[in-house]
Design a protein around this motif. Structure first.
Motif, PDB file in Angstrom:
ATOM      1  N   TYR A 153       0.788  -1.100  -0.189  1.00 53.51           N
ATOM      2  CA  TYR A 153      -0.062  -0.050   0.109  1.00 53.51           C
ATOM      3  C   TYR A 153       1.082   1.130   0.007  1.00 53.51           C
ATOM      4  O   TYR A 153       2.033   1.500   0.550  1.00 53.51           O
ATOM      5  N   GLU A 154       0.408   2.025  -0.789  1.00 58.56           N
ATOM      6  CA  GLU A 154       0.755   3.636  -0.539  1.00 58.56           C
ATOM      7  C   GLU A 154       0.129   4.412   0.337  1.00 58.56           C
ATOM      8  O   GLU A 154      -1.066   4.236   0.308  1.00 58.56           O
ATOM      9  N   LYS A 184      -3.880   3.424  -0.677  1.00 57.60           N
ATOM     10  CA  LYS A 184      -4.183   2.907  -2.032  1.00 57.60           C
ATOM     11  C   LYS A 184      -3.275   1.989  -2.261  1.00 57.60           C
ATOM     12  O   LYS A 184      -2.147   1.995  -2.054  1.00 57.60           O
ATOM     13  N   LYS A 185      -3.821   0.747  -2.560  1.00 59.43           N
ATOM     14  CA  LYS A 185      -3.140  -0.458  -2.932  1.00 59.43           C
ATOM     15  C   LYS A 185      -2.164  -0.308  -4.359  1.00 59.43           C
ATOM     16  O   LYS A 185      -2.645   0.466  -5.151  1.00 59.43           O
ATOM     17  N   ILE A 186      -0.999  -1.055  -4.402  1.00 60.67           N
ATOM     18  CA  ILE A 186       0.064  -0.542  -5.245  1.00 60.67           C
ATOM     19  C   ILE A 186      -0.026  -1.852  -6.059  1.00 60.67           C
ATOM     20  O   ILE A 186       0.032  -3.111  -5.375  1.00 60.67           O
ATOM     21  N   LYS A 187      -0.236  -1.921  -7.201  1.00 58.91           N
ATOM     22  CA  LYS A 187      -0.206  -3.042  -8.061  1.00 58.91           C
ATOM     23  C   LYS A 187       1.463  -3.622  -8.153  1.00 58.91           C
ATOM     24  O   LYS A 187       2.219  -2.908  -8.442  1.00 58.91           O
ATOM     25  N   THR A 188       1.631  -4.709  -7.899  1.00 59.99           N
ATOM     26  CA  THR A 188       2.850  -5.643  -7.857  1.00 59.99           C
ATOM     27  C   THR A 188       2.922  -6.272  -9.317  1.00 59.99           C
ATOM     28  O   THR A 188       1.822  -6.652  -9.935  1.00 59.99           O
TER      29      THR A 188
END
Length: 54
Positions: free
Chosen positions: A6-7, A46-50
């Motif tokens: 997450y950010e 905010k969820k960060i895409k990996t």
């Protein structure tokens, strides 16, 4: 199983209710979720895409 990343963002909003809602809706449209509010500080995540996500 992938690890979620997450950010985070902390913003000060000193506006009336209508303007605060407009600002928060703008962040929501960008994918931010309101996590907490303390005084005028609004904490968002905010969820960060990996790379391992499809």
């Amino acid at each position: 199983m992938s690890k979620k990343t997450y950010e985070y963002k902390c913003v000060v909003i000193n506006e009336n209710a209508k303007k605060t809602a407009e600002i928060l809706n703008k962040y929501g449209n960008e994918g931010w979720k309101l996590v907490s509010v303390w005084n005028s500080w609004h904490y968002l995540s905010k969820k960060i895409k990996t790379d391992d996500e499809s």
